[in-house]
Write an enzyme that holds these catalytic residues in place. Sequence first.
Site: not given
Length: 140
Positions: A13, A87, A91
């Site tokens: 996150c 997020c 990522c």
Amino acid sequence: MSAAPIPTVLFVCVHNAGRSQMAAAFLTHLGRGRVRVRSAGSAPADAVNPAVVEALHEVGIDISAETPKVLTVDAVRESDVVITMGCGDACPFFPGKRYLDWQLDDPAGQGVAAVRPIRDRIEQLVRELLGELGVGAAGS
């Protein structure tokens, strides 16, 4: 006959101070060594959210010594399953990895009363994940 490899799960996150910390704690607790667990954030906070620490303490899990960690490419590369929680595009993506995105409210700035339903939903998702990984939850 050799044992099945132990899967590695990475929870991500933004701040690694709430959702990903709760998910990692539940997976560690319920997986009892049958899963390798990591968590990280794309922009880690200075400390884990105190309401999150309290909410987990209520269910017998102590994360008071945990600290937010920065998301690295290596952490993603070394994981079998990457679970994101708000997020966005931070990522990295590697072919062959299993990616899941759990839509959960952000506990940032919330009191423990608001964190409890998020905690309970994360526990449910972690129990489902353990079943999908074929390792089952301890005590279920």
